[in-house]
Design a protein around this motif. Structure first.
Motif, short mmCIF file in Angstrom:
data_model
loop_
_atom_site.label_atom_id
_atom_site.label_comp_id
_atom_site.label_asym_id
_atom_site.label_seq_id
_atom_site.Cartn_x
_atom_site.Cartn_y
_atom_site.Cartn_z
N HIS A 102 33.40 26.22 46.67
CA HIS A 102 34.72 26.87 46.66
C HIS A 102 35.68 25.86 46.05
CE1 HIS A 102 38.37 28.92 47.79
NE2 HIS A 102 37.69 29.89 48.37
N GLY A 103 36.16 26.14 44.85
CA GLY A 103 36.98 25.15 44.13
C GLY A 103 36.13 23.95 43.79
N ASP A 104 36.60 22.76 44.13
CA ASP A 104 35.85 21.54 43.88
C ASP A 104 35.08 21.06 45.10
OD1 ASP A 104 36.73 21.33 41.24
OD2 ASP A 104 38.53 20.23 41.81
N THR A 105 35.12 21.81 46.19
CA THR A 105 34.48 21.39 47.43
C THR A 105 33.26 22.26 47.70
OG1 THR A 105 36.63 20.75 48.30
CG2 THR A 105 34.87 21.03 49.90
N TYR A 106 32.20 21.63 48.17
CA TYR A 106 31.03 22.43 48.52
C TYR A 106 30.45 22.01 49.86
CZ TYR A 106 28.18 18.67 46.34
OH TYR A 106 27.60 17.48 46.00
N MET A 142 40.96 14.50 48.56
CA MET A 142 40.36 15.82 48.63
C MET A 142 38.90 15.69 49.03
SD MET A 142 39.83 18.72 45.68
CE MET A 142 41.50 19.31 45.70
N TYR A 156 33.28 31.59 48.92
CA TYR A 156 32.35 30.59 48.39
C TYR A 156 31.28 31.30 47.56
CZ TYR A 156 34.15 26.97 51.52
OH TYR A 156 34.94 26.05 52.17
N TYR A 187 25.93 27.57 45.03
CA TYR A 187 26.08 26.52 44.03
C TYR A 187 24.74 25.92 43.63
CZ TYR A 187 27.87 22.04 42.15
OH TYR A 187 28.15 20.94 41.38
N HIS A 192 35.08 16.21 49.02
CA HIS A 192 34.10 16.53 47.98
C HIS A 192 33.04 17.49 48.51
CE1 HIS A 192 30.66 15.79 45.24
NE2 HIS A 192 31.63 15.68 44.34
N HIS A 193 32.32 17.12 49.58
CA HIS A 193 31.36 18.02 50.19
C HIS A 193 31.05 17.59 51.61
CE1 HIS A 193 28.39 14.90 49.04
NE2 HIS A 193 27.64 15.40 50.00
#
Length: 128
Positions: A39-43, A1, A25, A28, A3-4
């Motif tokens: 957005h979720g665990d991703t930025y 997945m 989004y 953060y 991460h960023h």
């Protein structure tokens, strides 16, 4: 997945903030010269780094060409985006610039960054 992703931009213009907020989004982190959206665990991070060269961004050079996002209705979002600093690309082939079975909108902002808005298809998986 994932991460960023960090993207260096010449300025923190409002086009990204509007688009990412519209896509779900939330802001953060905000720091001197930068901001990130989660957005979720991703930025996604947008930064005006002092270490950045002053050459203009060119998506045709090696590196990031564009970011593609799923959305519920690419047509509606593309129409709204025009009032928020985005231009429609490939207008003569819109909304099928990616092919006859691929419904997407391709947008570009003033700095030359491209995004692709992909309408989710329930009948099959569509890859960018």
């Amino acid at each position: 997945m994932l991460h960023h992703v960090e993207i260096w931009v010449p300025s923190l213009d409002a086009s990204w903030e509007w688009l990412l907020t519209r896509l779900g989004y939330t802001e953060y982190q905000r720091f001197e010269g930068g901001v990130s959206y989660l957005h979720g665990d991703t930025y996604l991070v947008f930064e005006t780094s002092p270490a950045m060269t002053r050459e203009p961004y060119d998506r045709m050079r090696p590196g990031l060409n564009h970011l593609a996002f799923h959305c519920d209705d690419a047509e509606v979002l593309a129409d709204e985006a025009l009032a928020h600093g985005w231009r429609l690309m490939f207008a003569d082939r819109h909304p099928y610039a990616g092919g006859p079975d691929y419904h997407a909108a391709y947008l570009e902002n003033d700095a030359g960054f491209e995004v692709e808005l992909v309408t989710r298809r329930r009948d099959r998986v569509v890859n960018s």
